[in-house]
Structure formats: structure tokens, C-alpha cells
Design a protein around this motif. Structure first.
Motif, PDB file in Angstrom:
ATOM      1  N   UNK A 286       2.759  10.438  -8.039  1.00  0.00           N
ATOM      2  CA  UNK A 286       3.084  10.718  -6.646  1.00  0.00           C
ATOM      3  C   UNK A 286       2.110   9.998  -5.729  1.00  0.00           C
ATOM      4  N   UNK A 287       2.667   9.470  -4.648  1.00  0.00           N
ATOM      5  CA  UNK A 287       1.850   8.860  -3.614  1.00  0.00           C
ATOM      6  C   UNK A 287       2.560   9.025  -2.283  1.00  0.00           C
ATOM      7  N   UNK A 288       1.906   9.697  -1.347  1.00  0.00           N
ATOM      8  CA  UNK A 288       2.444   9.919   0.002  1.00  0.00           C
ATOM      9  C   UNK A 288       3.871  10.461  -0.008  1.00  0.00           C
ATOM     10  N   UNK A 289       4.113  11.427  -0.857  1.00  0.00           N
ATOM     11  CA  UNK A 289       5.432  12.060  -0.899  1.00  0.00           C
ATOM     12  C   UNK A 289       6.488  11.291  -1.650  1.00  0.00           C
ATOM     13  N   UNK A 290       6.140  10.165  -2.226  1.00  0.00           N
ATOM     14  CA  UNK A 290       7.086   9.374  -3.010  1.00  0.00           C
ATOM     15  C   UNK A 290       6.765   9.587  -4.489  1.00  0.00           C
ATOM     16  N   UNK A 291       7.803   9.837  -5.285  1.00  0.00           N
ATOM     17  CA  UNK A 291       7.640  10.110  -6.707  1.00  0.00           C
ATOM     18  C   UNK A 291       8.105   8.924  -7.523  1.00  0.00           C
ATOM     19  N   UNK A 292       7.329   8.602  -8.551  1.00  0.00           N
ATOM     20  CA  UNK A 292       7.638   7.481  -9.433  1.00  0.00           C
ATOM     21  C   UNK A 292       7.660   7.970 -10.879  1.00  0.00           C
TER      22      UNK A 292
ATOM     23  N   UNK B  45       9.174   0.252   9.167  1.00  0.00           N
ATOM     24  CA  UNK B  45       9.007   1.154   8.039  1.00  0.00           C
ATOM     25  C   UNK B  45      10.377   1.693   7.649  1.00  0.00           C
ATOM     26  N   UNK B  46      10.646   1.693   6.349  1.00  0.00           N
ATOM     27  CA  UNK B  46      11.954   2.128   5.848  1.00  0.00           C
ATOM     28  C   UNK B  46      11.787   3.351   4.954  1.00  0.00           C
ATOM     29  N   UNK B  47      12.851   4.120   4.835  1.00  0.00           N
ATOM     30  CA  UNK B  47      12.855   5.225   3.873  1.00  0.00           C
ATOM     31  C   UNK B  47      12.721   4.625   2.479  1.00  0.00           C
ATOM     32  N   UNK B  48      12.038   5.325   1.623  1.00  0.00           N
ATOM     33  CA  UNK B  48      11.833   4.823   0.265  1.00  0.00           C
ATOM     34  C   UNK B  48      13.164   4.769  -0.467  1.00  0.00           C
TER      35      UNK B  48
ATOM     36  N   UNK C 181       0.808  -1.222   0.000  1.00  0.00           N
ATOM     37  CA  UNK C 181       0.000   0.000   0.000  1.00  0.00           C
ATOM     38  C   UNK C 181       0.842   1.273   0.000  1.00  0.00           C
ATOM     39  N   UNK C 182       1.935   1.261  -0.768  1.00  0.00           N
ATOM     40  CA  UNK C 182       2.758   2.449  -0.908  1.00  0.00           C
ATOM     41  C   UNK C 182       3.739   2.689   0.224  1.00  0.00           C
ATOM     42  N   UNK C 183       3.823   1.769   1.168  1.00  0.00           N
ATOM     43  CA  UNK C 183       4.741   1.904   2.303  1.00  0.00           C
ATOM     44  C   UNK C 183       5.836   0.847   2.161  1.00  0.00           C
ATOM     45  N   UNK C 184       7.069   1.255   2.415  1.00  0.00           N
ATOM     46  CA  UNK C 184       8.225   0.370   2.298  1.00  0.00           C
ATOM     47  C   UNK C 184       8.658  -0.108   3.675  1.00  0.00           C
ATOM     48  N   UNK C 185       9.022  -1.382   3.755  1.00  0.00           N
ATOM     49  CA  UNK C 185       9.468  -1.995   5.002  1.00  0.00           C
ATOM     50  C   UNK C 185      10.749  -2.774   4.751  1.00  0.00           C
TER      51      UNK C 185
END
Length: 72
Positions: free
Chosen positions: A54-60, A26-29, A13-17
Motif C-alpha cells: 500500500x502507498x497513499x491509499x493505492x493497493x498493489x 493528477x488522475x485516479x489510479x 513517486x506513487x502519483x498517476x498523471x
């Protein structure tokens, strides 16, 4: 699980671990990592003539059949 630069990352769900012992934290993207699908709710944004997502401050950025995490 996505292996990147000798670290195993998990993506939900857009969160990195990543793992720390037996736990997931939780890890930095990680910049440069690739995913096949974007999280639901990501938005299309045009920056400097480039189509980005963009999703939750992360750019793709779309590259071929994947999306790559980029700095903006």
C-alpha cells in the motif's frame, strides 16, 4: 509513460498523471495497471491472507516481475 486502455498514464513517486491538452493532471489510479517498481515508502500489508502493498491509499499485488493495482 504507461499505455493502458487507450490512455497514456505517467507515474512519478506513487502519483498517476495523464495529459489534458498540453498539461499534466493528477488522475485516479487505474485499476489493473502494472508497474515494475513500487514507490519508496510503500508498506507490506496482509489482507485476507494475501500479501499486498500500500502507498497513499493505492493497493498493489505482486504478479511475476510487476506490481498490479488492485481493489481492496
Amino acid at each position: 509513460m504507461i499505455a493502458y486502455k487507450k490512455t497514456n498514464y505517467y507515474y512519478a513517486d506513487g502519483v498517476w498523471y495523464k495529459t489534458r491538452g498540453r498539461k499534466y493532471v493528477v488522475a485516479a489510479t487505474p485499476r489493473g495497471i502494472r508497474v515494475r517498481t513500487l514507490p519508496r515508502g510503500s508498506k507490506v500489508v496482509y489482507r485476507n491472507g494475501r500479501r499486498l502493498y500500500q502507498y497513499r491509499g493505492v493497493w498493489y499485488k505482486k504478479r511475476g516481475r510487476h506490481y498490479v493495482v488492485v481493489n481492496v
